[in-house]
Design a protein around this motif. Structure first.
Motif, short mmCIF file in Angstrom:
data_model
loop_
_atom_site.label_atom_id
_atom_site.label_comp_id
_atom_site.label_asym_id
_atom_site.label_seq_id
_atom_site.Cartn_x
_atom_site.Cartn_y
_atom_site.Cartn_z
N UNK A 73 0.79 -1.22 0.00
CA UNK A 73 0.00 0.00 0.00
C UNK A 73 0.82 1.27 0.00
N UNK A 74 2.12 1.16 0.26
CA UNK A 74 2.96 2.36 0.34
C UNK A 74 3.53 2.73 -1.02
N UNK A 75 3.56 4.03 -1.28
CA UNK A 75 4.14 4.59 -2.50
C UNK A 75 5.57 5.04 -2.20
N UNK A 76 6.46 4.86 -3.15
CA UNK A 76 7.83 5.34 -2.96
C UNK A 76 8.43 5.75 -4.30
N UNK A 77 9.41 6.64 -4.21
CA UNK A 77 10.10 7.10 -5.41
C UNK A 77 9.34 8.13 -6.22
N UNK A 78 8.31 8.76 -5.61
CA UNK A 78 7.46 9.64 -6.41
C UNK A 78 8.01 11.06 -6.55
N UNK A 79 8.77 11.55 -5.57
CA UNK A 79 9.23 12.94 -5.63
C UNK A 79 10.14 13.20 -6.83
N UNK A 80 11.22 12.42 -7.02
CA UNK A 80 12.04 12.66 -8.22
C UNK A 80 11.28 12.40 -9.51
N UNK A 101 8.11 13.14 -10.06
CA UNK A 101 7.36 14.35 -10.35
C UNK A 101 8.28 15.49 -10.80
N UNK A 102 9.48 15.52 -10.24
CA UNK A 102 10.43 16.57 -10.62
C UNK A 102 11.07 16.30 -11.97
N UNK A 103 11.01 15.05 -12.42
CA UNK A 103 11.68 14.68 -13.65
C UNK A 103 13.18 14.55 -13.47
N UNK A 104 13.61 14.30 -12.23
CA UNK A 104 15.05 14.19 -11.93
C UNK A 104 15.40 12.76 -11.54
N UNK A 105 16.65 12.58 -11.09
CA UNK A 105 17.13 11.25 -10.75
C UNK A 105 16.78 10.88 -9.31
N UNK A 106 16.75 9.57 -9.03
CA UNK A 106 16.48 9.12 -7.67
C UNK A 106 17.65 9.47 -6.75
N UNK A 107 17.38 10.09 -5.60
CA UNK A 107 18.45 10.48 -4.67
C UNK A 107 18.88 9.35 -3.75
N UNK A 108 18.22 8.20 -3.83
CA UNK A 108 18.55 7.05 -2.99
C UNK A 108 18.27 5.78 -3.78
N UNK A 109 18.60 4.64 -3.18
CA UNK A 109 18.39 3.35 -3.83
C UNK A 109 17.26 2.60 -3.14
N UNK A 110 16.74 1.57 -3.81
CA UNK A 110 15.67 0.76 -3.23
C UNK A 110 15.92 -0.71 -3.54
N UNK A 111 15.60 -1.56 -2.55
CA UNK A 111 15.83 -3.00 -2.68
C UNK A 111 14.67 -3.76 -2.05
#
Length: 206
Positions: A57-64, A66-76
């Motif tokens: 149910x959780x959303x992640x990675x949406x801020x970059x 929306x900005x059209x930029x790169x992810x500032x962190x990694x996800x696993x």
């Protein structure tokens, strides 16, 4: 949700598989359908700092995205996981035509900004016992249970999340048991003194 499902693609990840790396282009964002994931950063010397752990149910990675930029962190993926991917261009068109959805997204972003602010405060200003007590209280709120919580992660991951070592987590948990705040049964934490935990989350004195 039907409109979101219509533009989403389903991705499957095995435990330990990367979802995205820091620096990857944010051309969309993700929602956890099944399993658990972590969002983290690595220092130059390879030390990991977990920023978030998310379940279904959780959303992640949406801020970059929306900005059209790169992810500032990694996800696993912390375990076998099913993730929904929502491409940026299609989602922008969807929220433009669905004002209620954009308001819900803003509310969710605001809530998580507050949570992240609290996390930064805990890591920078509070002692480790206060951080651990605050995390148990957060689980109690998320799981809607003031009597017991289930740890969704390992002690090593918990230590990383609150900025300490597994040995320190074990030592503080024992002290909290001795003080009759909690009782620990493997991954189940029984809350014996809720007010005591609240006080500890503020004072850090154990």
């Amino acid at each position: 949700m039907e409109k979101i499902a219509a533009i989403a693609s389903t991705l499957k990840f095995d435990k330990g598989e990367m979802i995205f790396h820091e620096g990857d282009k944010g051309d969309g964002f993700y929602m956890v359908d099944k399993g658990k994931i972590k969002v983290f950063k690595l220092s130059f010397d390879g030390k990991e700092q977990i920023l978030h752990i998310y379940g279904p149910g959780h959303i992640f990675g949406e801020v970059p995205a929306f900005e059209g930029k790169n992810f500032p962190a990694s996800s696993m993926a912390l375990e076998k996981a099913t993730i929904l991917f929502l491409p940026r261009d299609k989602f922008v068109r969807l929220i433009t035509s669905t004002p209620g959805l954009s308001m819900n997204m803003l509310a969710d972003l605001s809530r998580r900004l507050r949570e992240f602010t609290v996390q930064i405060e805990n890591l920078s200003l509070k002692e480790v016992p206060a951080r651990l007590a605050a995390y148990i209280l957060t689980l109690s709120k998320e799981q809607k249970n003031e009597r017991q919580v289930t740890l969704p992660i390992s002690k090593a991951q918990l230590a990383n999340l609150i900025g300490t070592t597994p040995e320190t987590v074990s030592r503080i948990l024992k002290k909290m048991m001795t003080s009759s705040f909690i009782d620990v049964q493997t991954k189940i934490i029984l809350i014996k003194d809720l007010q005591g935990l609240l006080d500890l989350s503020e004072s850090g004195r154990l």
